[in-house]
Design a protein around this motif. Sequence first.
Motif, PDB file in Angstrom:
ATOM      1  N   THR A  33       0.826  -1.200   0.000  1.00  0.00           N
ATOM      2  CA  THR A  33       0.000   0.000   0.000  1.00  0.00           C
ATOM      3  C   THR A  33       0.867   1.259   0.000  1.00  0.00           C
ATOM      4  OG1 THR A  33      -0.099   0.135   2.409  1.00  0.00           O
ATOM      5  CG2 THR A  33      -1.760  -1.233   1.323  1.00  0.00           C
ATOM      6  N   LYS A  34       0.216   2.396  -0.216  1.00  0.00           N
ATOM      7  CA  LYS A  34       0.933   3.673  -0.244  1.00  0.00           C
ATOM      8  C   LYS A  34       1.638   3.934   1.083  1.00  0.00           C
ATOM      9  CE  LYS A  34      -2.098   6.130  -3.411  1.00  0.00           C
ATOM     10  NZ  LYS A  34      -2.955   7.308  -3.578  1.00  0.00           N
ATOM     11  N   LYS A  35       0.916   3.686   2.169  1.00  0.00           N
ATOM     12  CA  LYS A  35       1.480   3.955   3.490  1.00  0.00           C
ATOM     13  C   LYS A  35       2.700   3.071   3.758  1.00  0.00           C
ATOM     14  CE  LYS A  35       0.247   4.588   8.261  1.00  0.00           C
ATOM     15  NZ  LYS A  35      -0.807   4.716   9.240  1.00  0.00           N
ATOM     16  N   GLN A  36       2.632   1.813   3.366  1.00  0.00           N
ATOM     17  CA  GLN A  36       3.755   0.904   3.567  1.00  0.00           C
ATOM     18  C   GLN A  36       4.961   1.335   2.739  1.00  0.00           C
ATOM     19  OE1 GLN A  36       1.906  -2.786   2.474  1.00  0.00           O
ATOM     20  NE2 GLN A  36       1.513  -3.347   4.613  1.00  0.00           N
ATOM     21  N   ARG A  37       4.722   1.774   1.493  1.00  0.00           N
ATOM     22  CA  ARG A  37       5.829   2.247   0.651  1.00  0.00           C
ATOM     23  C   ARG A  37       6.477   3.488   1.248  1.00  0.00           C
ATOM     24  NH1 ARG A  37       2.632   0.556  -3.719  1.00  0.00           N
ATOM     25  NH2 ARG A  37       1.656   2.587  -3.901  1.00  0.00           N
ATOM     26  N   ARG A  38       5.666   4.403   1.764  1.00  0.00           N
ATOM     27  CA  ARG A  38       6.208   5.631   2.356  1.00  0.00           C
ATOM     28  C   ARG A  38       7.019   5.330   3.607  1.00  0.00           C
ATOM     29  NH1 ARG A  38       2.526  10.443   0.516  1.00  0.00           N
ATOM     30  NH2 ARG A  38       4.298  11.596   1.283  1.00  0.00           N
ATOM     31  N   ILE A  39       6.542   4.412   4.421  1.00  0.00           N
ATOM     32  CA  ILE A  39       7.286   4.020   5.624  1.00  0.00           C
ATOM     33  C   ILE A  39       8.578   3.331   5.232  1.00  0.00           C
ATOM     34  CG2 ILE A  39       7.239   2.484   7.627  1.00  0.00           C
ATOM     35  CD1 ILE A  39       4.246   3.168   7.886  1.00  0.00           C
ATOM     36  N   LEU A  40       8.523   2.458   4.221  1.00  0.00           N
ATOM     37  CA  LEU A  40       9.725   1.769   3.750  1.00  0.00           C
ATOM     38  C   LEU A  40      10.769   2.771   3.267  1.00  0.00           C
ATOM     39  CD1 LEU A  40      11.218  -0.857   2.967  1.00  0.00           C
ATOM     40  CD2 LEU A  40      10.104  -0.658   0.740  1.00  0.00           C
ATOM     41  N   ILE A  41      10.361   3.758   2.496  1.00  0.00           N
ATOM     42  CA  ILE A  41      11.294   4.767   1.990  1.00  0.00           C
ATOM     43  C   ILE A  41      11.911   5.548   3.155  1.00  0.00           C
ATOM     44  CG2 ILE A  41      11.432   6.937   0.701  1.00  0.00           C
ATOM     45  CD1 ILE A  41       9.391   5.669  -1.262  1.00  0.00           C
ATOM     46  N   ALA A  42      11.091   5.926   4.124  1.00  0.00           N
ATOM     47  CA  ALA A  42      11.601   6.676   5.272  1.00  0.00           C
ATOM     48  C   ALA A  42      12.609   5.848   6.065  1.00  0.00           C
ATOM     49  CB  ALA A  42      10.449   7.108   6.173  1.00  0.00           C
ATOM     50  N   VAL A  43      12.315   4.580   6.280  1.00  0.00           N
ATOM     51  CA  VAL A  43      13.225   3.714   7.033  1.00  0.00           C
ATOM     52  C   VAL A  43      14.525   3.509   6.266  1.00  0.00           C
ATOM     53  CG1 VAL A  43      13.536   1.349   7.869  1.00  0.00           C
ATOM     54  CG2 VAL A  43      11.430   2.570   8.358  1.00  0.00           C
ATOM     55  N   LEU A  44      14.437   3.294   4.954  1.00  0.00           N
ATOM     56  CA  LEU A  44      15.644   3.107   4.152  1.00  0.00           C
ATOM     57  C   LEU A  44      16.511   4.363   4.135  1.00  0.00           C
ATOM     58  CD1 LEU A  44      14.238   1.091   1.114  1.00  0.00           C
ATOM     59  CD2 LEU A  44      15.661   0.243   2.979  1.00  0.00           C
ATOM     60  N   LEU A  45      15.886   5.527   4.043  1.00  0.00           N
ATOM     61  CA  LEU A  45      16.645   6.780   4.074  1.00  0.00           C
ATOM     62  C   LEU A  45      17.306   6.993   5.436  1.00  0.00           C
ATOM     63  CD1 LEU A  45      14.316   9.228   2.125  1.00  0.00           C
ATOM     64  CD2 LEU A  45      16.583   8.465   1.460  1.00  0.00           C
ATOM     65  N   LEU A  46      16.570   6.749   6.504  1.00  0.00           N
ATOM     66  CA  LEU A  46      17.153   6.912   7.835  1.00  0.00           C
ATOM     67  C   LEU A  46      18.299   5.938   8.070  1.00  0.00           C
ATOM     68  CD1 LEU A  46      14.004   7.545  10.044  1.00  0.00           C
ATOM     69  CD2 LEU A  46      15.812   9.154   9.469  1.00  0.00           C
ATOM     70  N   ALA A  47      18.147   4.708   7.606  1.00  0.00           N
ATOM     71  CA  ALA A  47      19.218   3.725   7.756  1.00  0.00           C
ATOM     72  C   ALA A  47      20.452   4.142   6.968  1.00  0.00           C
ATOM     73  CB  ALA A  47      18.735   2.351   7.292  1.00  0.00           C
ATOM     74  N   GLY A  48      20.251   4.666   5.773  1.00  0.00           N
ATOM     75  CA  GLY A  48      21.374   5.122   4.959  1.00  0.00           C
ATOM     76  C   GLY A  48      22.105   6.301   5.580  1.00  0.00           C
ATOM     77  N   PHE A  49      21.334   7.285   6.053  1.00  0.00           N
ATOM     78  CA  PHE A  49      21.969   8.432   6.701  1.00  0.00           C
ATOM     79  C   PHE A  49      22.678   8.020   7.983  1.00  0.00           C
ATOM     80  CE2 PHE A  49      18.848  11.212   4.339  1.00  0.00           C
ATOM     81  CZ  PHE A  49      19.812  11.771   3.527  1.00  0.00           C
ATOM     82  N   ALA A  50      22.081   7.113   8.739  1.00  0.00           N
ATOM     83  CA  ALA A  50      22.714   6.642   9.972  1.00  0.00           C
ATOM     84  C   ALA A  50      24.016   5.912   9.667  1.00  0.00           C
ATOM     85  CB  ALA A  50      21.759   5.744  10.743  1.00  0.00           C
ATOM     86  N   ALA A  51      24.035   5.136   8.593  1.00  0.00           N
ATOM     87  CA  ALA A  51      25.251   4.406   8.238  1.00  0.00           C
ATOM     88  C   ALA A  51      26.345   5.355   7.753  1.00  0.00           C
ATOM     89  CB  ALA A  51      24.947   3.371   7.159  1.00  0.00           C
ATOM     90  N   LEU A  52      25.969   6.365   6.982  1.00  0.00           N
ATOM     91  CA  LEU A  52      26.969   7.299   6.480  1.00  0.00           C
ATOM     92  C   LEU A  52      27.511   8.218   7.577  1.00  0.00           C
ATOM     93  CD1 LEU A  52      25.528   8.308   3.011  1.00  0.00           C
ATOM     94  CD2 LEU A  52      27.594   7.026   3.480  1.00  0.00           C
ATOM     95  N   GLU A  53      26.698   8.520   8.567  1.00  0.00           N
ATOM     96  CA  GLU A  53      27.112   9.423   9.636  1.00  0.00           C
ATOM     97  C   GLU A  53      27.476   8.674  10.914  1.00  0.00           C
ATOM     98  OE1 GLU A  53      27.583  12.590   9.192  1.00  0.00           O
ATOM     99  OE2 GLU A  53      26.883  12.448   7.132  1.00  0.00           O
ATOM    100  N   PHE A  54      27.725   7.378  10.824  1.00  0.00           N
ATOM    101  CA  PHE A  54      28.018   6.549  11.991  1.00  0.00           C
ATOM    102  C   PHE A  54      29.336   6.971  12.617  1.00  0.00           C
ATOM    103  CE2 PHE A  54      29.787   2.459  13.666  1.00  0.00           C
ATOM    104  CZ  PHE A  54      28.945   2.373  14.746  1.00  0.00           C
ATOM    105  N   TYR A  87      24.271   3.026  -2.179  1.00  0.00           N
ATOM    106  CA  TYR A  87      23.025   2.647  -1.495  1.00  0.00           C
ATOM    107  C   TYR A  87      22.033   3.807  -1.484  1.00  0.00           C
ATOM    108  CZ  TYR A  87      19.864   1.680   2.375  1.00  0.00           C
ATOM    109  OH  TYR A  87      18.743   1.513   3.139  1.00  0.00           O
ATOM    110  N   MET A  88      22.500   5.006  -1.091  1.00  0.00           N
ATOM    111  CA  MET A  88      21.601   6.155  -1.014  1.00  0.00           C
ATOM    112  C   MET A  88      21.077   6.554  -2.392  1.00  0.00           C
ATOM    113  SD  MET A  88      21.022   6.914   2.068  1.00  0.00           S
ATOM    114  CE  MET A  88      20.357   8.556   2.021  1.00  0.00           C
ATOM    115  N   CYS A  89      21.901   6.449  -3.420  1.00  0.00           N
ATOM    116  CA  CYS A  89      21.431   6.754  -4.781  1.00  0.00           C
ATOM    117  C   CYS A  89      20.338   5.790  -5.205  1.00  0.00           C
ATOM    118  CB  CYS A  89      22.594   6.725  -5.757  1.00  0.00           C
ATOM    119  SG  CYS A  89      23.696   8.134  -5.590  1.00  0.00           S
ATOM    120  N   CYS A  90      20.494   4.518  -4.875  1.00  0.00           N
ATOM    121  CA  CYS A  90      19.468   3.519  -5.218  1.00  0.00           C
ATOM    122  C   CYS A  90      18.165   3.794  -4.470  1.00  0.00           C
ATOM    123  CB  CYS A  90      19.967   2.114  -4.905  1.00  0.00           C
ATOM    124  SG  CYS A  90      21.292   1.554  -5.968  1.00  0.00           S
ATOM    125  N   VAL A  91      18.257   4.133  -3.185  1.00  0.00           N
ATOM    126  CA  VAL A  91      17.053   4.430  -2.403  1.00  0.00           C
ATOM    127  C   VAL A  91      16.366   5.683  -2.933  1.00  0.00           C
ATOM    128  CG1 VAL A  91      16.207   5.106  -0.117  1.00  0.00           C
ATOM    129  CG2 VAL A  91      17.862   3.261  -0.325  1.00  0.00           C
TER     130      VAL A  91
END
Length: 74
Positions: free
Chosen positions: A2-23, A53-57
Amino acid sequence: MTKKQRRILIAVLLLAGFAALEFPGILFVCWRIRPFIFGLPFLYGYVLCGWVYMCCVLFYAWKTGWGKHPFRRR
């Protein structure tokens, strides 16, 4: 998906990517040269993998209209 699940997935993937780059733990191994990733010193290889990874997300998010549409339209 669903739309909501896709939006949550994108947010989680972006946060994980930023957290990994700024670790901050990467600073403990930044002066080591011996571990290599793709023939580059560890820190350069780590950052390169993070950027790919971030470019793909971001491409997935852009292609889906930030979660409003499915990735593949029928």
